[in-house]
Design a protein around this motif. Structure first.
Motif, PDB file in Angstrom:
ATOM      1  N   GLN A 153      21.940   5.924  73.849  1.00 24.87           N
ATOM      2  CA  GLN A 153      22.825   7.074  73.843  1.00 24.87           C
ATOM      3  C   GLN A 153      24.276   6.602  73.899  1.00 24.87           C
ATOM      4  N   GLN A 154      25.095   7.167  73.026  1.00 23.93           N
ATOM      5  CA  GLN A 154      26.495   6.780  72.982  1.00 23.93           C
ATOM      6  C   GLN A 154      27.273   7.504  74.076  1.00 23.93           C
ATOM      7  N   LEU A 155      27.819   6.727  75.009  1.00 25.27           N
ATOM      8  CA  LEU A 155      28.607   7.265  76.102  1.00 25.27           C
ATOM      9  C   LEU A 155      30.078   6.978  75.843  1.00 25.27           C
ATOM     10  N   TYR A 156      30.934   7.802  76.384  1.00 23.00           N
ATOM     11  CA  TYR A 156      32.373   7.627  76.189  1.00 23.00           C
ATOM     12  C   TYR A 156      32.917   6.571  77.147  1.00 23.00           C
ATOM     13  N   LYS A 157      33.836   5.748  76.607  1.00 26.36           N
ATOM     14  CA  LYS A 157      34.427   4.676  77.390  1.00 26.36           C
ATOM     15  C   LYS A 157      35.930   4.625  77.154  1.00 26.36           C
ATOM     16  N   LEU A 158      36.612   4.018  78.115  1.00 23.23           N
ATOM     17  CA  LEU A 158      38.064   3.845  78.034  1.00 23.23           C
ATOM     18  C   LEU A 158      38.389   2.391  78.354  1.00 23.23           C
ATOM     19  N   ALA A 159      39.279   1.780  77.578  1.00 15.63           N
ATOM     20  CA  ALA A 159      39.682   0.398  77.807  1.00 15.63           C
ATOM     21  C   ALA A 159      41.202   0.321  77.921  1.00 15.63           C
ATOM     22  N   LEU A 160      41.670  -0.521  78.822  1.00 16.42           N
ATOM     23  CA  LEU A 160      43.097  -0.769  78.951  1.00 16.42           C
ATOM     24  C   LEU A 160      43.325  -2.239  79.223  1.00 16.42           C
ATOM     25  N   SER A 161      44.525  -2.700  78.922  1.00 14.36           N
ATOM     26  CA  SER A 161      44.838  -4.112  79.115  1.00 14.36           C
ATOM     27  C   SER A 161      45.179  -4.392  80.573  1.00 14.36           C
ATOM     28  N   GLU A 162      45.174  -5.665  80.918  1.00 10.32           N
ATOM     29  CA  GLU A 162      45.543  -6.087  82.266  1.00 10.32           C
ATOM     30  C   GLU A 162      46.976  -5.664  82.584  1.00 10.32           C
ATOM     31  N   ALA A 163      47.879  -5.779  81.595  1.00 14.86           N
ATOM     32  CA  ALA A 163      49.280  -5.403  81.808  1.00 14.86           C
ATOM     33  C   ALA A 163      49.416  -3.904  82.040  1.00 14.86           C
ATOM     34  N   HIS A 164      48.679  -3.086  81.281  1.00 13.38           N
ATOM     35  CA  HIS A 164      48.710  -1.643  81.482  1.00 13.38           C
ATOM     36  C   HIS A 164      48.176  -1.272  82.859  1.00 13.38           C
ATOM     37  N   HIS A 165      47.113  -1.938  83.268  1.00 14.05           N
ATOM     38  CA  HIS A 165      46.528  -1.645  84.575  1.00 14.05           C
ATOM     39  C   HIS A 165      47.512  -1.981  85.690  1.00 14.05           C
ATOM     40  N   ALA A 166      48.181  -3.123  85.564  1.00 13.07           N
ATOM     41  CA  ALA A 166      49.167  -3.523  86.572  1.00 13.07           C
ATOM     42  C   ALA A 166      50.340  -2.543  86.600  1.00 13.07           C
ATOM     43  N   GLN A 167      50.772  -2.087  85.417  1.00 12.90           N
ATOM     44  CA  GLN A 167      51.870  -1.130  85.335  1.00 12.90           C
ATOM     45  C   GLN A 167      51.496   0.182  86.017  1.00 12.90           C
ATOM     46  N   LEU A 168      50.282   0.654  85.768  1.00  9.00           N
ATOM     47  CA  LEU A 168      49.821   1.887  86.401  1.00  9.00           C
ATOM     48  C   LEU A 168      49.752   1.742  87.911  1.00  9.00           C
TER      49      LEU A 168
END
Length: 471
Positions: free
Chosen positions: A9-24
Motif C-alpha cells: 500500500q502506498q503511504l504518504y511520506k515527507l522528506a527534508l534535508s539535514e540543513a532544513h531540519h536544523a533551520q526548523l
C-alpha cells in the motif's frame, strides 16, 4: 515497468534535508518555551512522496499570540508562501512547535487547520495539489499530515531526514513514533519493511546489493537496468543461469524473479531501461534510499542529481583492479573498492571528483564517436586489460557488503565513532588497508537541484521534457 510479488500500500511520506531540519529546529525553539511557526514549501517526488524545497520562518514578533500551548500568526506569511508555491505548483505545509513535547495534533491545531486550509486551496489552480500541517517537538521529531480539497485528513506515515545519520519518524498504528531498533536485530528487519530502496544497475555489485536489501527486510525495491544477461555475466551476477543467457533475459527481470522464493511480503518494481530517461528518474524518485551501482559517469551524474532533487541518501559503490607493467607483462597493482555516502545538501559525487565534465565528454565520445579517441584498451574492472568476463565476484561481494553496511550504520547507528567521519570509504585488499574521508574533506559547490522534486525542467535538464521524449 513491471511489478512483481506482494503489492505494498502506498503511504504518504515527507522528506527534508539535514540543513532544513536544523533551520526548523533553531527557529521553532528559540529558547523561550513558546510556540513558533514556519512554512515548508514542498515539491513532489511522486504521487505519495513530498520533499521540502524551501523553509519560510514566520517572524516571532509578527505573531499576535505566542504561548506555551497556542499560537496565532499573521495571514501575510501564508500569502508570501502561496505566491512562491503557485509558480511551480508546490504544496504548503504549515509547521509549528510543541514545546511541551507532545507529538500529536491538539483540538486547537485541528481548528486552526480548518481555518487556514481553505485559503490555501482557494489559491491553488491545480485540483490535485495537497496542503498540510506539521508539528515538531524539542527533540526534533516531526509529525505531519495532508489535506485534500474536501478537508479530509491524509496521514503522512513517515518523515525522513537524511543527514550524517538517517532519521525516520515512522508513525505506529496508535499514537506515537516507532523507535529506532538496534542494528542487526529482528526488529530492524521489521522496521525496514516501511522503506523503499531503488537500486540503479543490478549487475556485478548491484545484484548483490539487491539480494542483501531484500533479505534484510526492505518492504519495496525498485530495480533499474537497461541490459540483458549474457554468458559473460554468469560468473559475477548472482542468481543468473545459463538459460537466462541463452534467451537474453533482462537483468532486472531475472533478479526480481528470485526474490519471491524467500520473501512473500515485498513489492518489487522493475524498469528495463537507462537511468538517463524521464521514466527512470520519476520511478527512482519514489524511493527513500538510492543505491548507485552503475559503471558509467553519466549514470553516476544522474543518480547524483536524482538524490539531490528528491532528498534521498545516496550510496555509490565502485571497484577497480589497477595493473602495472612488469618485465613479464601486466601484473596486479591494486585491488580496490570505494563507497561514497552522499547526504542531501552535502558534497556531491561531482564535488568529490567521481566524475567531471571531461570524463562525461570522453564517455560520450566513446559511445558516439570512438574513432575520435586515441586507441586504448576499453575501460573495465581490470584497468589496462581487455577482459569481458573477469573473475571478480569476490571483490564485488566485499564492496557491495560495505555499501549495505554503510546504510545500516547510518540508519541504525552502531559505530564507535561518528558517521560524519565516513563520507567516503576506500579499501585496498592488496595492501590490506582501509581509509576514510570525512565530509569536510571535500569542497562543496552550491547545489541548484536540491529539493526540486518534479519541478520542470526535470533535474534542471531541458532534455527531459514533460512528454518523456529526449530532445
Amino acid at each position: 515497468m513491471s511489478s512483481s510479488t506482494h503489492h505494498q500500500q502506498q503511504l504518504y511520506k515527507l522528506a527534508l534535508s539535514e540543513a532544513h531540519h536544523a533551520q526548523l529546529r533553531e527557529h521553532l525553539f528559540p529558547g523561550d518555551g513558546l510556540e513558533a511557526a514556519a512554512i515548508m514549501v514542498c515539491a513532489q517526488s511522486s504521487t505519495h512522496r513530498y520533499v521540502v524545497n524551501q523553509i519560510l520562518p514566520v517572524d516571532h514578533n509578527s505573531c499576535r499570540v505566542r504561548a506555551p500551548d497556542r499560537l496565532s500568526w499573521p495571514g501575510t506569511a501564508i500569502e508570501d508562501a502561496i505566491d512562491l508555491a503557485e509558480a511551480n505548483s508546490l504544496s504548503i505545509i504549515l509547521i509549528h512547535s510543541h514545546p511541551g513535547g507532545t507529538l500529536e495534533f491538539s483540538p486547537l491545531d485541528d481548528n486552526s487547520d480548518y481555518e487556514a486550509m481553505p485559503a490555501l486551496f482557494e489559491a491553488s489552480e491545480r485540483s490535485s495539489i495537497l496542503h498540510g500541517s506539521a508539528i515538531m517537538t524539542p527533540n526534533g521529531a516531526i509529525h505531519a499530515r495532508l489535506y485534500n480539497r474536501q478537508l479530509a485528513i491524509i496521514p503522512i506515515s513517515a518523515v525522513h531526514c537524511a543527514g550524517d545519520d538517517l532519521l525516520t519518524w515512522q508513525r505506529t498504528g496508535h499514537a506515537g513514533v516507532m523507535p529506532t531498533p538496534m542494528a542487526f536485530s529482528a526488529q530492524m528487519g521489521r522496521h525496514l519493511k516501511h522503506l523503499t530502496a531503488c537500486i540503479v544497475g543490478v549487475s556485478g555489485t548491484g545484484s548483490i546489493v539487491v539480494e542483501q536489501l531484500a533479505r534484510l527486510g526492505f518492504g519495496r525495491l525498485i530495480l533499474i537496468d537497461f541490459d540483458d544477461i549474457e554468458f559473460k555475466n554468469l560468473n559475477r551476477i548472482i542468481n543468473t543461469t545459463l538459460e537466462d543467457a541463452r534467451h537474453g533475459i533482462a537483468k532486472v527481470e531475472r533478479i526480481a524473479s528470485v526474490i519471491p522464493l524467500y520473501r512473500d511480503d515485498i513489492e518489487v518494481l522493475t524498469l528495463k531501461g537507462s537511468i538517463v530517461s524521464r521514466e527512470a528518474i520519476e520511478l527512482a524518485g519514489q524511493a527513500d534510499v538510492l543505491f548507485c551501482c552503475v559503471d558509467s559517469f553519466e549514470g553516476r551524474q544522474l543518480c547524483d542529481r536524482i538524490a539531490a532533487a528528491f532528498l534521498q541518501p545516496l550510496f555509490d559503490v565502485a571497484v577497480t583492479i589497477p595493473t602495472r607493467q612488469t618485465d613479464s607483462g601486466p601484473a596486479i597493482g591494486e585491488v580496490c573498492g570505494r563507497v561514497d555516502y552522499v547526504k542531501p545538501g552535502g558534497s556531491t559525487l561531482a564535488d568529490r571528483g567521481v566524475y567531471c565534465p571531461e570524463s562525461l565528454h570522453r564517455e560520450y565520445l566513446q559511445q558516439v564517436a570512438p574513432a575520435e579517441l586515441d586507441a586504448q584498451v576499453a575501460e573495465g574492472y581490470i584497468k589496462g586489460i581487455s577482459d569481458e568476463a573477469p573473475s571478480v565476484i569476490s571483490l564485488n561481494m566485499r564492496a557491495a557488503s560495505d555499501c549495505v553496511m554503510e546504510f545500516i550504520a547510518r540508519a541504525y547507528p552502531f559505530r564507535q565513532e561518528l558517521n560524519r567521519e565516513r563520507a567516503r570509504t576506500t579499501f585496498s585488499i592488496a595492501a590490506g588497508e582501509e581509509e576514510f574521508m570525512s565530509e569536510t574533506s571535500f569542497k562543496r559547490a552550491p547545489n541548484p537541484y536540491l529539493g526540486r522534486g518534479l519541478i520542470e525542467p526535470l533535474l534542471g535538464m531541458p532534455r527531459f521534457n514533460t512528454s518523456g521524449v529526449r530532445v
